[in-house]
Write an enzyme that holds these catalytic residues in place. Structure first.
Site, mmCIF file in Angstrom:
data_model
loop_
_atom_site.group_PDB
_atom_site.id
_atom_site.type_symbol
_atom_site.label_atom_id
_atom_site.label_comp_id
_atom_site.label_asym_id
_atom_site.label_seq_id
_atom_site.Cartn_x
_atom_site.Cartn_y
_atom_site.Cartn_z
ATOM 1 N N HIS A 155 0.793 -1.218 0.118
ATOM 2 C CA HIS A 155 0.095 -0.024 -0.075
ATOM 3 C C HIS A 155 0.974 1.333 -0.231
ATOM 4 C CE1 HIS A 155 -2.894 2.554 1.942
ATOM 5 N NE2 HIS A 155 -3.209 2.650 0.661
ATOM 6 N N ASN A 202 -4.941 4.534 6.957
ATOM 7 C CA ASN A 202 -6.186 4.821 6.530
ATOM 8 C C ASN A 202 -7.381 4.489 7.748
ATOM 9 O OD1 ASN A 202 -5.807 6.070 4.355
ATOM 10 N ND2 ASN A 202 -5.928 4.105 2.905
#
Ligand SMILES: NC(=O)c1ccc[n+]([C@@H]2O[C@H](COP(=O)([O-])OP(=O)(O)OC[C@H]3O[C@@H](n4cnc5c(N)ncnc54)[C@H](O)[C@@H]3O)[C@@H](O)[C@H]2O)c1
Length: 309
Positions: free
Chosen positions: A165, A215
């Site tokens: 990511h 996130n």
């Protein structure tokens, strides 16, 4: 298309098995993230093929990579413009493009997916590539919010499937979250950590949990900013200024949402809401839904919460 095929290098003794070395990378999705990852991988000497659905999109990706490299070069080679131009050409030579993932993955060490944040679309992609890619090829997703294990089940290579990511803008942001799903082998995980370091990034290890680290903390904050605005607690401009000047954040929440893309943000919150509708942190926003339905997706479409020229 002729590719130099690079295979894993392994130590002779089983007690000192070396991790696989990734040289050839196929990046699927030439949007915001895929282009950034391609730029960084090519700049660090990897051979990259960037894949998207049309040559038009890929031409835009290539243009944006060249533009981004030229900005880097302006600073890095301020006194030596010729060396700078040489660097851009060298990096761009490491990147080729294709609209046919099937033909490309036959000689790749890593398939890194950065397409739309939709489970079914990602599963369909990986399921079809799994049948074609060589045994040694590692699959990884750049998903922001979907559990890696849910994507990986579409393949028969759970041990060679992990998460990588990256953060936007990829050339600037040092962090990569490397995700070890329950099925990811230690060797694959180590290889992905090594690959992240080879890109000049700082990897952190993450469990396969929703939103990983960044996130999981950031998205509930961004959504609460939208709800604050919806409830009339402040204008978006004031909320942005407040978080920049009061919390020292480099961007306000609305600026960041526009930068990330409102569609991507909506996909994330919709997925989490579906998973846990009782959690108030995951509740949806009528305003975000409206903007996305109008095609106002943020900077990339010229309008989101703000307008861009
Ligand atoms: N935008 C961010 O800040 C950010 C940050 C980290 C991770 N991500 C994740 O990265 C992924 C991509 O996000 P993005 O912002 O680059 O999106 P984007 O919309 O800019 O780009 C996606 C690209 O994928 C292409 N595509 C879609 N389906 C495809 C397919 N089947 N085969 C080939 N190409 C296909 C599209 O044409 C498009 O060019 C998403 O999973 C997102 O969650 C985004």
């Amino acid at each position: 298309m002729a590719f130099v095929t690079h295979y894993f290098t392994r130590a002779l003794s089983s007690s000192s098995i070396r991790n696989a070395v990734i040289k050839h990378v196929t990046i699927i999705g030439g949007g915001l993230m895929g282009s950034g990852i391609a730029q960084v991988a090519a700049s660090t000497g990897h051979s990259v093929v960037l894949v998207d659905t049309s040559q038009d999109i890929l031409n835009k990706s290539t243009k944006s990579i060249t533009g981004s490299l030229q900005r880097v070069v302006k600073k890095k080679f301020a006194d030596k413009p010729e060396a700078g131009e040489e660097f851009v050409q060298k990096v761009m030579k490491n990147i080729s493009t294709s609209t046919d993932a099937a033909s490309v993955v036959q000689s790749t060490d890593l398939v890194l997916e950065a397409i739309v944040e939709n489970l079914k679309v990602k599963q369909d992609l990986f399921s079809s590539l799994d049948k074609i890619a060589p045994e040694h090829t590692i699959f990884a997703s750049n998903t922001s919010s979907i559990p890696i294990s849910k994507i990986a089940v579409s393949t028969a290579r759970l041990d060679r499937f992990g998460g990588l990511h990256f953060f936007n803008p990829v050339p600037m942001m040092k962090l990569v979250e490397v995700i070890q799903a329950p099925g990811t082998s230690q060797e694959t995980f180590n290889t992905l950590l090594d690959f992240s370091k080879a890109l000049g990034k700082h990897p952190v290890s993450c469990k396969d949990s929703p939103g990983f680290i960044v996130n999981r903390l950031l998205v509930p904050y961004l959504m609460e900013a939208v709800r604050l605005y919806e409830r009339g607690h402040g204008s978006k401009e004031d909320i942005d200024v407040a978080m920049k000047l009061g919390a020292g954040y480099p961007m306000g929440p609305f600026e960041l949402l526009d930068y990330v893309g409102l569609d991507t943000s909506k996909f994330i919150i919709d997925g989490w809401y579906e998973m846990d509708p009782e959690n108030p942190l995951f509740s949806q926003s009528p305003l975000l839904n409206k903007l996305v339905s109008e095609g106002k997706l943020g900077k990339k479409t010229g309008e989101g919460f703000y307008k861009y020229k």
